[in-house]
Design an enzyme around this catalytic site. Sequence first.
Site, PDB file in Angstrom:
ATOM      1  N   SER A  66       0.833  -1.197   0.000  1.00 25.63           N
ATOM      2  CA  SER A  66       0.000   0.000   0.000  1.00 25.63           C
ATOM      3  C   SER A  66       0.875   1.257   0.000  1.00 25.63           C
ATOM      4  O   SER A  66       1.638   1.462  -0.942  1.00 25.63           O
ATOM      5  CB  SER A  66      -0.966  -0.044   1.177  1.00 25.63           C
ATOM      6  OG  SER A  66      -2.033   0.865   1.006  1.00 25.63           O
ATOM      7  N   ASP A 106      -6.006  -3.765  -1.685  1.00 24.83           N
ATOM      8  CA  ASP A 106      -4.859  -3.316  -0.891  1.00 24.83           C
ATOM      9  C   ASP A 106      -4.060  -4.459  -0.264  1.00 24.83           C
ATOM     10  O   ASP A 106      -4.610  -5.313   0.431  1.00 24.83           O
ATOM     11  CB  ASP A 106      -5.402  -2.404   0.212  1.00 24.83           C
ATOM     12  CG  ASP A 106      -4.350  -1.559   0.865  1.00 24.83           C
ATOM     13  OD1 ASP A 106      -3.401  -2.134   1.422  1.00 24.83           O
ATOM     14  OD2 ASP A 106      -4.485  -0.322   0.829  1.00 24.83           O
TER      15      ASP A 106
END
Length: 290
Positions: A51, A195
């Site tokens: 991320s 993510d």
Amino acid sequence: MTQTGTRAGKRTALVLGAGGLVGAGWEIGILRGLLDAGTDLTGADLIVGSSAGAVVGAQLAACGRGGLDALYEQQLDGEATEPAARLGLPTILRYAVAVLRSRTPEEYGRRLGRLALAAPTVAEADRRAAVARRLGRAGDWPARPLLITAVDAETGELTAYDEDSGVLLTDAVTASCAIPGVWPPATVGGRRWIDGGIHSTANAHLAAGHDRIVVVAPSARGSKVVLSPVRQGAALAAGGARVEVITPDAASRQAIGRNALDPAHRAAAARAGRAQAAAHASAVAAVWTG
């Protein structure tokens, strides 16, 4: 792409965790502060990014030590590389319910994958363009090992893209940054991805097989299904590695604030990270060069 990320025989690994735009600023501040103290982590044999850490990792792998100063100054310039976003309360509650009802990280990933696939967001192409702007000239895979994590929105399984994956770096990073309920899942290789920080906020286990490991994680959170960076670091240490895990101290948590997706807090977080690094400098030096 690789499923384990283990690269035996390599000496050092830098793990950069999830934490939004503001967490990315804090990570860069930590790295700049450690460099102030004489320890340069940008030359790691492996960088693992999830991320926010995927963006920072890609930038560092491309630019190395020479680019760290510029990256730090970018955190302070006040320019918003993308608009502020927020996880709304209903979405946060769905995250909490997903944790409570899940027994494994993969089950948790599937639940949040369903949330992500159904959520109204910006267009996928617009989100990819925003990530490309953040990456700038770090848009191609670097010559040295870099792992970028993402979670399959349907199966909940973690994968880690690398230079041999056949995937463009921008696509890999876009997938790794696809926060469920905020940004659209990224389409890569005919599948939808969310993510990489959903599996764990650091995914430090991907550094297994390295002798010296530093984990910089803007989020220290963990649960019964999502291992915290500290627990992952302890597991690596139990396997014989030297490990230092850095998570935000009280001053850094205050600087980061409650919304890590608001770039207005990025500069304060970067400065707080740089200041906090002094407290970790000796331990990091012992791990990295001792």
